[in-house]
Design a protein around this motif. Structure first.
Motif, PDB file in Angstrom:
ATOM      1  N   LEU A 145       0.832  -1.206   0.000  1.00 19.18           N
ATOM      2  CA  LEU A 145       0.000   0.000   0.000  1.00 19.18           C
ATOM      3  C   LEU A 145       0.865   1.255   0.000  1.00 19.18           C
ATOM      4  N   LEU A 146       2.104   1.098  -0.470  1.00 19.46           N
ATOM      5  CA  LEU A 146       3.076   2.184  -0.459  1.00 19.46           C
ATOM      6  C   LEU A 146       3.074   2.954  -1.770  1.00 19.46           C
ATOM      7  N   ILE A 194     -13.608  -5.200   1.169  1.00 19.77           N
ATOM      8  CA  ILE A 194     -13.880  -4.248   2.256  1.00 19.77           C
ATOM      9  C   ILE A 194     -13.860  -2.830   1.706  1.00 19.77           C
ATOM     10  N   THR A 195     -14.947  -2.100   1.896  1.00 20.30           N
ATOM     11  CA  THR A 195     -15.055  -0.730   1.366  1.00 20.30           C
ATOM     12  C   THR A 195     -15.187   0.328   2.456  1.00 20.30           C
ATOM     13  N   ASP A 196     -15.615  -0.065   3.653  1.00 22.26           N
ATOM     14  CA  ASP A 196     -15.770   0.893   4.736  1.00 22.26           C
ATOM     15  C   ASP A 196     -14.402   1.362   5.233  1.00 22.26           C
ATOM     16  N   PRO A 197     -14.153   2.684   5.272  1.00 15.53           N
ATOM     17  CA  PRO A 197     -12.840   3.205   5.649  1.00 15.53           C
ATOM     18  C   PRO A 197     -12.357   2.733   7.023  1.00 15.53           C
ATOM     19  N   GLU A 198     -13.242   2.749   8.019  1.00 18.49           N
ATOM     20  CA  GLU A 198     -12.822   2.333   9.357  1.00 18.49           C
ATOM     21  C   GLU A 198     -12.516   0.844   9.411  1.00 18.49           C
ATOM     22  N   LYS A 199     -13.267   0.066   8.650  1.00 23.35           N
ATOM     23  CA  LYS A 199     -12.996  -1.371   8.599  1.00 23.35           C
ATOM     24  C   LYS A 199     -11.650  -1.630   7.919  1.00 23.35           C
ATOM     25  N   LYS A 200     -11.351  -0.854   6.882  1.00 22.46           N
ATOM     26  CA  LYS A 200     -10.035  -0.973   6.235  1.00 22.46           C
ATOM     27  C   LYS A 200      -8.919  -0.763   7.248  1.00 22.46           C
ATOM     28  N   ARG A 201      -9.055   0.332   8.018  1.00 22.65           N
ATOM     29  CA  ARG A 201      -8.024   0.643   9.010  1.00 22.65           C
ATOM     30  C   ARG A 201      -7.898  -0.477  10.042  1.00 22.65           C
ATOM     31  N   GLU A 202      -9.030  -1.017  10.458  1.00 20.55           N
ATOM     32  CA  GLU A 202      -9.033  -2.088  11.449  1.00 20.55           C
ATOM     33  C   GLU A 202      -8.327  -3.329  10.900  1.00 20.55           C
ATOM     34  N   VAL A 203      -8.669  -3.710   9.681  1.00 19.51           N
ATOM     35  CA  VAL A 203      -8.068  -4.900   9.074  1.00 19.51           C
ATOM     36  C   VAL A 203      -6.560  -4.714   8.897  1.00 19.51           C
ATOM     37  N   ILE A 204      -6.168  -3.547   8.397  1.00 19.82           N
ATOM     38  CA  ILE A 204      -4.741  -3.271   8.190  1.00 19.82           C
ATOM     39  C   ILE A 204      -3.993  -3.276   9.511  1.00 19.82           C
ATOM     40  N   PHE A 215      -1.851  -8.659   2.898  1.00 16.30           N
ATOM     41  CA  PHE A 215      -2.686  -7.474   3.145  1.00 16.30           C
ATOM     42  C   PHE A 215      -3.782  -7.326   2.092  1.00 16.30           C
ATOM     43  N   ILE A 216      -3.426  -7.517   0.823  1.00 14.76           N
ATOM     44  CA  ILE A 216      -4.427  -7.355  -0.239  1.00 14.76           C
ATOM     45  C   ILE A 216      -5.532  -8.401  -0.096  1.00 14.76           C
ATOM     46  N   LYS A 217      -5.155  -9.608   0.256  1.00 18.91           N
ATOM     47  CA  LYS A 217      -6.150 -10.667   0.464  1.00 18.91           C
ATOM     48  C   LYS A 217      -7.074 -10.307   1.637  1.00 18.91           C
ATOM     49  N   ALA A 218      -6.496  -9.787   2.720  1.00 19.33           N
ATOM     50  CA  ALA A 218      -7.287  -9.444   3.901  1.00 19.33           C
ATOM     51  C   ALA A 218      -8.257  -8.299   3.614  1.00 19.33           C
ATOM     52  N   GLY A 236     -13.308   2.866  -1.848  1.00 20.00           N
ATOM     53  CA  GLY A 236     -13.985   1.634  -2.240  1.00 20.00           C
ATOM     54  C   GLY A 236     -13.095   0.418  -2.078  1.00 20.00           C
ATOM     55  N   ASN A 237     -13.393  -0.614  -2.839  1.00 17.63           N
ATOM     56  CA  ASN A 237     -12.654  -1.878  -2.749  1.00 17.63           C
ATOM     57  C   ASN A 237     -11.207  -1.710  -3.201  1.00 17.63           C
ATOM     58  N   ILE A 238     -10.312  -2.392  -2.504  1.00 16.91           N
ATOM     59  CA  ILE A 238      -8.882  -2.327  -2.811  1.00 16.91           C
ATOM     60  C   ILE A 238      -8.479  -3.481  -3.716  1.00 16.91           C
ATOM     61  N   THR A 239      -7.843  -3.153  -4.838  1.00 14.98           N
ATOM     62  CA  THR A 239      -7.255  -4.170  -5.707  1.00 14.98           C
ATOM     63  C   THR A 239      -5.851  -3.725  -6.086  1.00 14.98           C
ATOM     64  N   LYS A 240      -5.038  -4.647  -6.532  1.00 18.25           N
ATOM     65  CA  LYS A 240      -3.681  -4.294  -6.964  1.00 18.25           C
ATOM     66  C   LYS A 240      -3.724  -3.321  -8.139  1.00 18.25           C
ATOM     67  N   ASP A 241      -4.676  -3.526  -9.049  1.00 14.78           N
ATOM     68  CA  ASP A 241      -4.784  -2.638 -10.215  1.00 14.78           C
ATOM     69  C   ASP A 241      -5.112  -1.204  -9.795  1.00 14.78           C
TER      70      ASP A 241
END
Length: 309
Positions: free
Chosen positions: A59-60, A94-104, A87-90, A198-203
């Motif tokens: 995510l850099l 997930i689209t919710d910003p707070e959930k993203k932060r929690e998972v990361i 990280f990308i798999k986890a 929104g959703n995180i993908t490598k692309d």
């Protein structure tokens, strides 16, 4: 009253040696100025008793992991962990910003704890500075303990705890860190995950990464970086119609965010030269085919925050 930088370094090195003795120390090195200065300072004090772990979570920004490794591999006991796929798999779906932060956050602790166990460390070095605890929990005791989820307990050491950002930069300069680290713009812990809506993908990460690299190149070429706190591109989850060549296109809308600030408590969007903005817009749409529209965020903090998520 100005800080005596040499005296601070001398006393910090002495205090770290007395605190740690012959035990091992680990730090999560981000490449930001706070953790970088803490790492080099501790390395001056205890050498290879310190292990600095840099986790590449995918995510850099462009070339960031390579640049951090080149900066530190010969200065300190440095270890690079490539955990991008984890990280990308986890983050998938997930689209919710707070959930993203929690998972990361949880994934980072999982990866870091794995490495901490391997190192045999009993101390965790942190680059905590004064605004961190002022904004959060107040003046809590410096040397407390942290128990990670799997039961690993580490004693905390925070040599920069009473310093402010400008003082940390003075220490970094005195320790011989390059300007690219000392004056590196702040970067959120979740990285591009909070700049890709929104959703995180490598692309999608790669699109944001390339657009940000173009903006950064032009900001630095124009010398605007000296007056800006942060400057970056946000990839929205909206697609809009465009025309490329003679063909209708349907691509992403991105937003340029450029702010001035002293300590991130407040921030303002400065007057920016329109020829510069037009040039950046043209470069992004010409070189990142997935993008058709570029817009500019004009909102100050407050009411907005600096980041979008």
């Amino acid at each position: 009253m100005m800080m005596d930088t040499e005296k601070f370094i001398e006393e910090a090195i002495k205090n770290i040696r007395e605190e740690v003795k012959d035990e091992k120390v680990i730090i999560a090195l981000s490449g930001g100025v706070d953790s970088s200065v803490a790492s080099v300072l501790a390395s001056e004090a205890i050498g290879d008793q310190l292990e600095a772990i840099f986790v590449d979570h995918g995510l850099l920004r462009k070339n960031e992991a390579k640049e951090v490794e080149e900066t530190f591999k010969d200065k300190i006991n440095f270890k690079l962990i490539n955990a991008e796929d984890e990280f990308i798999k986890a983050l998938d779906g997930i689209t919710d910003p707070e959930k993203k932060r929690e998972v990361i956050g949880h994934k980072f602790i999982e990866v870091f704890e794995r490495e901490a166990r391997k190192s045999g460390a009993t101390y965790l070095l942190q680059g905590t500075i004064a605004p961190d605890w002022i904004e959060s929990k107040g003046n809590i005791k410096s040397h407390h303990n942290l128990t990670l989820p799997q039961g690993l307990e580490l004693k905390i050491i925070e040599p920069l705890r009473e310093l402010y950002k400008d003082e940390v930069r003075e220490v970094g300069t005195q320790l011989g860190l390059p300007a690219s680290i000392v004056h590196r713009q702040p970067f959120p812990g979740p990285g591009l995950a909070v700049r890709v809506l929104g959703n995180i993908t490598k692309d999608k990460l790669e699109i944001c990464r390339e657009a940000t690299a173009i903006l950064t190149e032009h900001v630095e070429k124009e010398g605007l970086d000296e007056d800006l706190w942060q400057y970056f591109v946000v990839l929205t989850d909206s697609k809009v119609t465009g025309v490329k060549g003679d063909q209708r296109d349907f691509g992403y809308l991105v937003v340029i965010r450029m702010v001035q600030s002293f300590d991130a408590m407040t921030a303002n969007v400065p007057d920016l030269p329109w020829p510069f903005l037009h040039k950046v817009s043209q470069e992004i749409t010409a070189n990142v085919p997935e993008i058709t529209h570029v817009s500019l965020s004009l909102s100050n903090k407050p009411p907005s925050t600096i980041e979008f998520e």
